[in-house]
Write an enzyme that holds these catalytic residues in place. Structure first.
Site, PDB file in Angstrom:
ATOM      1  N   LYS A  29     126.493   9.453  74.948  1.00 36.26           N
ATOM      2  CA  LYS A  29     125.258   9.968  75.545  1.00 36.26           C
ATOM      3  C   LYS A  29     125.467   9.985  77.054  1.00 36.26           C
ATOM      4  O   LYS A  29     126.300   9.229  77.580  1.00 36.26           O
ATOM      5  CB  LYS A  29     124.102   9.019  75.187  1.00 36.26           C
ATOM      6  N   GLY A  52     102.484  13.766  68.284  1.00 40.33           N
ATOM      7  CA  GLY A  52     103.413  14.587  69.068  1.00 40.33           C
ATOM      8  C   GLY A  52     103.736  15.854  68.310  1.00 40.33           C
ATOM      9  O   GLY A  52     104.415  15.827  67.285  1.00 40.33           O
ATOM     10  N   GLY A 108     105.327  18.697  69.486  1.00 46.36           N
ATOM     11  CA  GLY A 108     106.214  19.515  70.316  1.00 46.36           C
ATOM     12  C   GLY A 108     107.138  20.330  69.423  1.00 46.36           C
ATOM     13  O   GLY A 108     106.749  20.766  68.333  1.00 46.36           O
TER      14      GLY A 108
HETATM   15  P1  NAD Z   1     108.934  17.727  72.748  1.00 48.02           P
HETATM   16  O1  NAD Z   1     109.013  17.291  74.166  1.00 48.02           O
HETATM   17  O2  NAD Z   1     109.031  19.166  72.420  1.00 48.02           O
HETATM   18  O3  NAD Z   1     107.556  17.211  72.099  1.00 48.02           O
HETATM   19  C1  NAD Z   1     107.007  15.967  72.338  1.00 48.02           C
HETATM   20  C2  NAD Z   1     105.494  16.097  72.207  1.00 48.02           C
HETATM   21  O4  NAD Z   1     104.935  14.793  72.312  1.00 48.02           O
HETATM   22  C3  NAD Z   1     104.862  16.944  73.303  1.00 48.02           C
HETATM   23  O5  NAD Z   1     103.982  17.896  72.741  1.00 48.02           O
HETATM   24  C4  NAD Z   1     104.106  15.926  74.168  1.00 48.02           C
HETATM   25  O6  NAD Z   1     102.942  16.445  74.761  1.00 48.02           O
HETATM   26  C5  NAD Z   1     103.779  14.867  73.134  1.00 48.02           C
HETATM   27  N1  NAD Z   1     103.486  13.557  73.678  1.00 48.02           N
HETATM   28  C6  NAD Z   1     104.032  12.939  74.759  1.00 48.02           C
HETATM   29  N2  NAD Z   1     103.476  11.732  74.936  1.00 48.02           N
HETATM   30  C7  NAD Z   1     102.562  11.573  73.944  1.00 48.02           C
HETATM   31  C8  NAD Z   1     101.678  10.546  73.586  1.00 48.02           C
HETATM   32  N3  NAD Z   1     101.596   9.422  74.295  1.00 48.02           N
HETATM   33  N4  NAD Z   1     100.878  10.718  72.488  1.00 48.02           N
HETATM   34  C9  NAD Z   1     100.940  11.861  71.771  1.00 48.02           C
HETATM   35  N5  NAD Z   1     101.775  12.867  72.074  1.00 48.02           N
HETATM   36  C10 NAD Z   1     102.564  12.735  73.142  1.00 48.02           C
HETATM   37  O7  NAD Z   1     110.039  16.870  71.985  1.00 48.02           O
HETATM   38  P2  NAD Z   1     110.731  17.210  70.588  1.00 48.02           P
HETATM   39  O8  NAD Z   1     111.973  17.973  70.837  1.00 48.02           O
HETATM   40  O9  NAD Z   1     109.708  17.735  69.641  1.00 48.02           O
HETATM   41  O10 NAD Z   1     111.177  15.742  70.126  1.00 48.02           O
HETATM   42  C11 NAD Z   1     110.226  14.818  69.643  1.00 48.02           C
HETATM   43  C12 NAD Z   1     110.901  13.464  69.465  1.00 48.02           C
HETATM   44  O11 NAD Z   1     111.980  13.585  68.532  1.00 48.02           O
HETATM   45  C13 NAD Z   1     111.516  12.903  70.753  1.00 48.02           C
HETATM   46  O12 NAD Z   1     111.374  11.513  70.744  1.00 48.02           O
HETATM   47  C14 NAD Z   1     112.994  13.268  70.628  1.00 48.02           C
HETATM   48  O13 NAD Z   1     113.832  12.369  71.334  1.00 48.02           O
HETATM   49  C15 NAD Z   1     113.195  13.146  69.130  1.00 48.02           C
HETATM   50  N6  NAD Z   1     114.296  13.970  68.617  1.00 48.02           N
HETATM   51  C16 NAD Z   1     114.274  15.324  68.802  1.00 48.02           C
HETATM   52  C17 NAD Z   1     115.322  16.096  68.303  1.00 48.02           C
HETATM   53  C18 NAD Z   1     115.317  17.602  68.466  1.00 48.02           C
HETATM   54  O14 NAD Z   1     116.110  18.281  67.801  1.00 48.02           O
HETATM   55  N7  NAD Z   1     114.467  18.158  69.287  1.00 48.02           N
HETATM   56  C19 NAD Z   1     116.383  15.503  67.593  1.00 48.02           C
HETATM   57  C20 NAD Z   1     116.357  14.115  67.397  1.00 48.02           C
HETATM   58  C21 NAD Z   1     115.305  13.362  67.923  1.00 48.02           C
END
Ligand code: NAD
Length: 369
Positions: free
Chosen positions: A94, A194, A196
């Site tokens: 990482k 969340g 996202g």
């Molecule tokens: P993202 O940034 O697109 O979405 C995160 C969402 O969480 C956003 O809509 C944000 O507004 C919301 N959020 C932030 N703080 C919050 C809170 N306190 N309460 C409620 N909602 C809150 O991220 P993502 O790509 O959807 O990833 C989500 C999680 O999954 C992250 O922890 C990331 O590390 C993990 N992850 C993602 C991937 C991937 O392929 N994108 C792979 C493995 C792990």
């Protein structure tokens, strides 16, 4: 192990660098600095026994350099286990870049970072993480081939988030089967925290199956649009953790499963995408086990993203990506059963399987010498 017999202060005196709490036999840690572009980064290579270390680059405005170091050490270790348990020939790595992406990220800085990645000669492959976009990986690709997650137009596998969501969905179904005897999500009440990139797709998949999905986010606009798009309810209470439901799916931040929230949780299953959901792996894994809450280990069920980017190195296509991701269902069920049979936490069961695979490969490599 040294950490079991020495206090933190003693440990730091005894081993000020390698004794840092998150050091866990990491192979190599590289500090990178370039005053001209403002780059300050750390690359953590945890383990390369199964293959080159792969893991995203996180750009974040850390409070201190120690926080950045701890983060890269913890996250790179997690990547080792994620790749091993998913059956990929990859090690764990990482990188973190210190600073606010909105303020300091420039193409020059990304290229400079890419040059540092290049000096590792393929021991570490980078990818997208928090604070990064696919276009940043395209910029890094200008100076090194050791990058994944580049755009489809440039020959990459594209956006990993829908694949991650599909893997989380598979892990959630397996955990539901384990907890309820049936993997059907129809009628199950699911709290998605969340919505996202990953959370929204998870909402789509689960609501399509008939689950009663309740969404929560700090972004009001997203809440309105996702609620409209899939006909799901917005959580309007003041404490999501106290809401009675079947499944809690953390898809925003890490460490939401902690001393305070475990006491409140009224769910049977925890299965979500966020990394490092347990604030303390051992203590909180055990508390969940005692409370009878089935925890699907995060690094196992959110592996769809890494499966997707690994395709760029291994040269496999969409069909293989999806079938490997679907297999998260079987692996999750296997781990939950093993944990129950041996009275260990699901997190420990998952780590043991990953370590067994790494140790077996290490043995093969030694005997081949
Ligand atoms: P993202 O940034 O697109 O979405 C995160 C969402 O969480 C956003 O809509 C944000 O507004 C919301 N959020 C932030 N703080 C919050 C809170 N306190 N309460 C409620 N909602 C809150 O991220 P993502 O790509 O959807 O990833 C989500 C999680 O999954 C992250 O922890 C990331 O590390 C993990 N992850 C993602 C991937 C991937 O392929 N994108 C792979 C493995 C792990």
């Amino acid at each position: 192990m040294i950490t079991e017999v020495l206090s933190i202060n003693e440990l730091k005196k005894e081993a000020p660098v390698f004794g840092q709490l998150s050091f866990d036999n990491h192979e190599q840690v590289v500090f990178c600095q370039d005053k001209d572009t403002g780059l300050k980064a750390i690359i953590g290579v945890h383990n390369t026994i199964l293959g080159p270390a792969l893991g995203g680059t996180r750009m974040y405005d850390y409070k201190t350099e120690w926080d950045a170091l701890n983060d890269v050490l913890r996250l790179s270790r997690g990547m080792t286990y994620k790749a091993a348990i998913t059956g990929l020939n990859l090690g764990g790595g990482k990188a973190v870049i210190m600073g606010d992406a909105k303020k300091i990220k420039t193409p020059e800085l990304m290229r400079r970072f890419g040059k540092f990645v290049h000096t590792l000669g393929g021991k570490y492959y980078t990818a997208e993480d928090v604070g990064m976009e696919t276009s940043d990986m395209d910029t890094v690709r200008e100076v090194t081939p050791y990058v994944t997650g580049i755009s489809e137009a440039k020959g990459g596998a594209g956006n990993p988030s829908p694949v991650t969501a599909y893997g989380v969905y598979m892990g959630m179904k397996a955990a539901t089967k384990f907890a309820y005897g049936d993997d059907n999500l129809d009628g199950k009440k699911i709290l998605v925290q969340g919505i996202g990139h990953v959370g929204e797709e998870l909402v789509r998949l689960t609501s399509k199956e008939g689950a009663k999905v309740i969404i929560s986010d700090i972004n009001e606009e997203r809440l309105t649009s996702v609620s409209k798009a899939y006909g799901v309810e917005i959580y309007r209470g003041d404490d999501l953790y106290s809401e009675a439901a079947d499944i809690y799916a953390p898809c925003a931040l890490g460490a939401t499963v902690n001393d305070e929230t475990i006491n409140k949780l009224k769910v049977k299953v925890i299965a979500g995408a966020a990394n490092n959901q347990l604030a303390n792996e051992d203590a909180h894994g055990a508390l969940l086990q005692n409370k009878g809450i089935v925890y699907a280990p995060d690094f196992l069920i959110n592996a769809g993203g890494i499966i997707n980017v690994y395709a760029e190195i291994a040269g496999y296509g969409r069909e293989q990506i999806m079938s490997k991701t679907e297999n998260i269902y079987n692996t999750t069920l296997d781990i939950l059963n093993r944990a129950k049979a041996t009275s260990i936490t699901t997190n420990v069961a998952a780590i043991r399987i990953a370590e067994d695979r790494i140790n077996a490969r290490k043995k093969e490599q030694k005997s081949a010498l």
